[in-house]
Design a protein around this motif. Structure first.
Motif, PDB file in Angstrom:
ATOM      1  N   SER A   1      -2.306   3.590 -11.098  1.00  0.00           N
ATOM      2  CA  SER A   1      -2.961   4.740 -11.520  1.00  0.00           C
ATOM      3  C   SER A   1      -4.181   4.490 -12.116  1.00  0.00           C
ATOM      4  O   SER A   1      -5.302   4.096 -11.209  1.00  0.00           O
ATOM      5  N   ASP A   2      -4.333   4.182 -13.078  1.00  0.00           N
ATOM      6  CA  ASP A   2      -5.830   3.804 -13.893  1.00  0.00           C
ATOM      7  C   ASP A   2      -6.396   2.543 -13.706  1.00  0.00           C
ATOM      8  O   ASP A   2      -7.685   2.435 -13.614  1.00  0.00           O
ATOM      9  N   GLN A   3      -5.700   1.342 -13.267  1.00  0.00           N
ATOM     10  CA  GLN A   3      -6.159  -0.054 -13.387  1.00  0.00           C
ATOM     11  C   GLN A   3      -7.246   0.075 -12.077  1.00  0.00           C
ATOM     12  O   GLN A   3      -8.401  -0.573 -12.091  1.00  0.00           O
ATOM     13  N   SER A   4      -7.064   0.810 -10.955  1.00  0.00           N
ATOM     14  CA  SER A   4      -7.985   0.632  -9.946  1.00  0.00           C
ATOM     15  C   SER A   4      -9.371   1.317 -10.380  1.00  0.00           C
ATOM     16  O   SER A   4     -10.351   0.581  -9.849  1.00  0.00           O
ATOM     17  N   TYR A   5      -9.477   2.411 -11.308  1.00  0.00           N
ATOM     18  CA  TYR A   5     -10.806   2.731 -11.541  1.00  0.00           C
ATOM     19  C   TYR A   5     -11.553   1.736 -12.525  1.00  0.00           C
ATOM     20  O   TYR A   5     -12.796   1.605 -11.954  1.00  0.00           O
ATOM     21  N   LEU A   6     -10.957   0.814 -13.083  1.00  0.00           N
ATOM     22  CA  LEU A   6     -11.663  -0.416 -13.843  1.00  0.00           C
ATOM     23  C   LEU A   6     -11.995  -1.407 -12.707  1.00  0.00           C
ATOM     24  O   LEU A   6     -13.198  -1.756 -12.785  1.00  0.00           O
ATOM     25  N   LEU A   7     -11.090  -1.572 -11.862  1.00  0.00           N
ATOM     26  CA  LEU A   7     -11.454  -2.635 -10.936  1.00  0.00           C
ATOM     27  C   LEU A   7     -12.510  -2.282  -9.991  1.00  0.00           C
ATOM     28  O   LEU A   7     -13.564  -2.927  -9.529  1.00  0.00           O
ATOM     29  N   MET A   8     -12.644  -1.091  -9.646  1.00  0.00           N
ATOM     30  CA  MET A   8     -13.772  -0.415  -8.858  1.00  0.00           C
ATOM     31  C   MET A   8     -15.165  -0.487  -9.496  1.00  0.00           C
ATOM     32  O   MET A   8     -16.106  -0.655  -8.671  1.00  0.00           O
ATOM     33  N   THR A   9     -14.995  -0.142 -10.932  1.00  0.00           N
ATOM     34  CA  THR A   9     -16.496  -0.295 -11.405  1.00  0.00           C
ATOM     35  C   THR A   9     -17.005  -1.866 -11.562  1.00  0.00           C
ATOM     36  O   THR A   9     -18.174  -1.742 -11.317  1.00  0.00           O
ATOM     37  N   TRP A  10     -16.327  -2.638 -11.380  1.00  0.00           N
ATOM     38  CA  TRP A  10     -16.577  -4.136 -11.109  1.00  0.00           C
ATOM     39  C   TRP A  10     -16.814  -4.354  -9.721  1.00  0.00           C
ATOM     40  O   TRP A  10     -18.126  -5.039  -9.534  1.00  0.00           O
ATOM     41  N   GLN A  11     -16.276  -3.914  -8.778  1.00  0.00           N
ATOM     42  CA  GLN A  11     -16.406  -4.343  -7.423  1.00  0.00           C
ATOM     43  C   GLN A  11     -17.517  -3.346  -6.701  1.00  0.00           C
ATOM     44  O   GLN A  11     -18.304  -4.072  -5.827  1.00  0.00           O
TER      45      GLN A  11
END
Length: 145
Positions: free
Chosen positions: A98-108
């Motif tokens: 769910s939410d963890q991808s959105y944080l990782l995408m902000t970095w990547q």
């Protein structure tokens, strides 16, 4: 699914903080980066017309206690350990959860994103996020949604 169901989860505070941070960074950062190149029509058709798997008949867990549980909030507590390895890589992102991808995408900062999950509730949450992203005028508006 009601807002109450989302905010009454055991990790609701960390979920909300992670989502707010990730969404704020995504909107703020999108103004800094050049927009991604649109996919050619044939690739877009392939991307959008990939058949979905049927919903899972059973949600397995690492043991019986966790079986059947819907993870509408991530349970990873050290996401910052990934940052130095993915920061600014661009490219494509494939994420589960769910939410963890959105944080990782902000970095990547990927140009193409595949959000996948075997839990239809998580897929529904991504649909809600998508609507919020489209409706928000800025980061503060997104967080208020």
């Amino acid at each position: 699914m009601s807002v109450f169901a989302l905010t009454s989860m055991p990790h609701a505070r960390s979920w909300a903080a992670s989502l707010a941070l990730g969404c704020t960074l995504a909107i703020a950062g999108s103004a800094l980066a050049a927009p991604p190149t649109p996919l050619p029509d044939a690739q877009r058709a392939t991307f959008r017309n990939t058949p979905e798997d049927p919903p899972a008949k059973e949600l397995f867990g690492i043991n019986e206690e966790f079986a059947g549980r819907h993870y509408l909030a991530g349970d990873e507590w050290n996401m910052e350990l990934f940052r130095e390895h993915i920061e600014g890589k661009g490219g494509a992102y494939v994420g589960v959860g769910s939410d963890q991808s959105y944080l990782l995408m902000t970095w990547q900062r990927p140009e193409l994103v595949f959000q996948i999950d075997y839990d239809p509730w998580v897929v529904l949450v991504h649909g809600l996020y998508h609507r919020f992203f489209l409706a928000a005028k800025d980061a503060d508006d997104l967080v208020s949604l």
